[in-house]
Design a protein around this motif. Structure first.
Motif, short mmCIF file in Angstrom:
data_model
loop_
_atom_site.label_atom_id
_atom_site.label_comp_id
_atom_site.label_asym_id
_atom_site.label_seq_id
_atom_site.Cartn_x
_atom_site.Cartn_y
_atom_site.Cartn_z
N LEU A 228 0.83 -1.21 0.00
CA LEU A 228 0.00 0.00 0.00
C LEU A 228 0.86 1.26 0.00
O LEU A 228 1.84 1.36 0.76
N SER A 229 0.49 2.20 -0.83
CA SER A 229 1.17 3.49 -0.89
C SER A 229 0.19 4.54 -1.40
O SER A 229 -0.71 4.23 -2.19
N THR A 230 0.40 5.77 -0.96
CA THR A 230 -0.46 6.87 -1.44
C THR A 230 0.20 7.69 -2.54
O THR A 230 -0.39 8.65 -3.02
N LYS A 231 1.40 7.30 -2.95
CA LYS A 231 2.12 8.16 -3.89
C LYS A 231 1.97 7.76 -5.35
O LYS A 231 2.43 8.47 -6.24
N TYR A 232 1.31 6.63 -5.62
CA TYR A 232 1.29 6.13 -6.98
C TYR A 232 0.04 6.50 -7.77
O TYR A 232 -0.18 5.98 -8.86
N THR A 239 -3.15 2.67 -2.38
CA THR A 239 -3.47 1.72 -3.44
C THR A 239 -2.29 0.77 -3.62
O THR A 239 -1.18 1.03 -3.16
N PHE A 240 -2.55 -0.35 -4.30
CA PHE A 240 -1.50 -1.32 -4.58
C PHE A 240 -1.89 -2.08 -5.84
O PHE A 240 -3.03 -2.01 -6.32
N ALA A 241 -0.95 -2.85 -6.38
CA ALA A 241 -1.23 -3.70 -7.54
C ALA A 241 -0.26 -4.86 -7.54
O ALA A 241 0.94 -4.67 -7.30
N ASN A 242 -0.78 -6.05 -7.80
CA ASN A 242 0.07 -7.22 -7.94
C ASN A 242 0.64 -7.29 -9.35
O ASN A 242 0.08 -6.72 -10.30
N GLN A 292 8.57 7.34 -21.63
CA GLN A 292 8.97 6.13 -22.33
C GLN A 292 8.02 4.97 -22.08
O GLN A 292 7.88 4.09 -22.92
N ALA A 293 7.39 4.96 -20.93
CA ALA A 293 6.47 3.87 -20.61
C ALA A 293 5.61 4.28 -19.42
O ALA A 293 6.01 5.12 -18.60
N ILE A 294 4.43 3.68 -19.34
CA ILE A 294 3.52 3.89 -18.21
C ILE A 294 3.12 2.53 -17.68
O ILE A 294 2.65 1.67 -18.43
N LEU A 295 3.32 2.34 -16.39
CA LEU A 295 2.96 1.09 -15.72
C LEU A 295 1.69 1.33 -14.91
O LEU A 295 1.66 2.19 -14.02
N THR A 296 0.62 0.60 -15.22
CA THR A 296 -0.65 0.82 -14.55
C THR A 296 -1.47 -0.47 -14.61
O THR A 296 -0.93 -1.54 -14.89
N VAL A 297 -2.75 -0.36 -14.32
CA VAL A 297 -3.68 -1.49 -14.41
C VAL A 297 -4.78 -1.13 -15.38
O VAL A 297 -4.96 0.03 -15.74
N PRO A 338 -3.06 2.86 -9.32
CA PRO A 338 -1.64 3.17 -9.51
C PRO A 338 -1.30 3.43 -10.96
O PRO A 338 -1.76 2.71 -11.85
N ALA A 339 -0.51 4.47 -11.18
CA ALA A 339 -0.10 4.83 -12.54
C ALA A 339 1.27 5.49 -12.46
O ALA A 339 1.41 6.60 -11.94
N ILE A 340 2.28 4.81 -12.95
CA ILE A 340 3.66 5.26 -12.84
C ILE A 340 4.24 5.47 -14.23
O ILE A 340 4.11 4.62 -15.10
N MET A 341 4.88 6.62 -14.42
CA MET A 341 5.48 6.92 -15.71
C MET A 341 7.00 6.81 -15.60
O MET A 341 7.60 7.40 -14.70
N PHE A 342 7.59 6.05 -16.51
CA PHE A 342 9.04 5.97 -16.62
C PHE A 342 9.47 6.99 -17.67
O PHE A 342 9.02 6.94 -18.82
N THR A 343 10.32 7.91 -17.25
CA THR A 343 10.62 9.07 -18.07
C THR A 343 12.11 9.38 -18.04
O THR A 343 12.83 8.98 -17.11
#
Length: 367
Positions: A228-232, A239-242, A292-297, A338-343
């Motif tokens: 769990l984290s509130t920053k993503y 939120t979290f994601a497996n 360059q990429a976005i990691l999400t669900v 969760p939605a993380i951008m690799f930049t």
């Protein structure tokens, strides 16, 4: 009851005419002979000699069979797999995000009074309303003499249908894709992705070391997202994601530079399955410099159709029929997953947010 139409993508004219006959009304079946029984020429003659029969044939030809064949031959939106289906009633999709509750120490020697027993503690609750925001139609004119010519030329009808319906359906799918891609820059402008800096792997001059470093960073983030984290997410809700829930939206250049075998391990998938978890999008469609990429669900996308319909209007002066391909939908993004951008740009300096009573369920119900 009509028979099943089945596959008509490469069917000859007789098969298409028979498929329409099987689905037609009683008057049509009485007046128009089946092509396989009476021959193609007599069937076409019965259609063209009696306007109501012709209108019924053209309606079935475009609206039913044309749509089926057109969809099979049209360009497909690669992000359509994340759509949520058809919304039956209403024009709004409501989404909730709920925070955490505070823990209390239990003491068997303590005498719990009224506040502890009957007082209320409510988690932070946020609500987003995703509204119907796309109502478009595409107009297609079918001239009668062109359709008649396709009818009498054996084998041409299926090809004609495909060419005809490919235009509005491909146009619709392409526009849906462009609008969906616009969500990335809109999301970034409204709270934004949690950003993680990686080497410019997509650059032509990138090295294998750059790719390995990027992969190692992605692997670390993937493992961290299990907790769990509130920053993503943009709403800063816990939120979290497996790993098996994650999808990677990236550019063809980034995917080509990254070791697919290593990515399969990252997502706990076989190499043959990894393409199901990676969706490539042209770099310029992300609309975010350095992305360059976005990691999400998959729930990042809040996309649902409200109406898909093909209507028509005969033009007696021009001896043609105008078709109107309507598509109404909601195209939006969730701020709660969760939605993380690799930049290539500097990463985020996010601060963990403690649970807070900012908005309550009562507040939402009251409004």
């Amino acid at each position: 009851m009509g028979k099943e139409i089945g596959s008509l993508t490469n069917a000859d004219n007789v098969a298409i005419l028979d498929a329409i006959w099987n689905e037609a009304g009683a008057d049509y079946q009485r007046r128009v002979p089946q092509a396989t029984q009476a021959g193609l020429e007599s069937t076409v003659g019965a259609l063209t000699d009696y306007r109501p029969n012709w209108n019924e044939f053209v309606g079935a030809f475009i609206n039913r069979i044309g749509t089926i064949i057109g969809r099979s031959q049209s360009w497909t939106n690669p992000l359509a797999e994340f759509k949520r289906g058809l919304v039956g009633v209403g024009d709004t999709i409501q989404e909730y995000g709920i925070g955490l509750l505070n823990a209390h120490n239990y003491d068997p020697r303590h005498e719990y009074m009224e506040k502890a027993l009957f007082g209320e503690e409510k988690p932070r609750v946020e609500s987003n309303f995703h509204v119907l925001n796309r109502q478009e139609f595409y107009k297609l004119t079918v001239k009668e003499h062109v359709l008649r010519r396709a009818l009498i030329t054996d084998g041409e009808l299926s090809s004609f249908i495909g060419d005809l319906m490919r235009a509005p359906i491909t146009s619709d799918n392409w526009d849906e894709f462009l609008i969906t891609c616009k969500l990335f820059s809109i999301y970034e402008a409204n709270g934004g992705f949690y950003k993680v800096q990686v080497p410019d792997v997509a650059a032509p001059a990138s090295t294998p070391d750059d790719a390995r470093k990027a992969l190692r960073i992605i692997r670390g983030v993937t493992e961290t997202m299990k907790f769990l984290s509130t920053k993503y997410n943009a709403a800063n809700l816990p939120t979290f994601a497996n790993a098996d829930e994650l999808i990677l939206l990236t550019t063809p250049e980034f995917k080509a530079a990254i070791d697919v075998e290593a990515l399969a391990t990252l997502f706990n998938l076989e190499r043959a399955q990894i393409n199901a978890r990676i969706v490539t999008i042209p770099a310029d469609r992300f609309g975010i410099d350095g992305c360059q990429a976005i990691l999400t669900v998959k729930d990042f996308f809040v996309i649902a159709d409200h109406l898909i319909e093909n209507t028509s209007q005969f033009n007696p002066a021009g001896l043609g029929t105008n078709y109107f391909w309507h598509h109404w939908s909601t195209i939006s993004a969730s701020r709660f997953v969760p939605a993380i951008m690799f930049t290539t740009k500097p990463g985020s300096d996010a601060v963990e947010i403690e649970p807070a009573k900012i908005v309550t369920i009562d507040d939402i119900v009251a409004t």
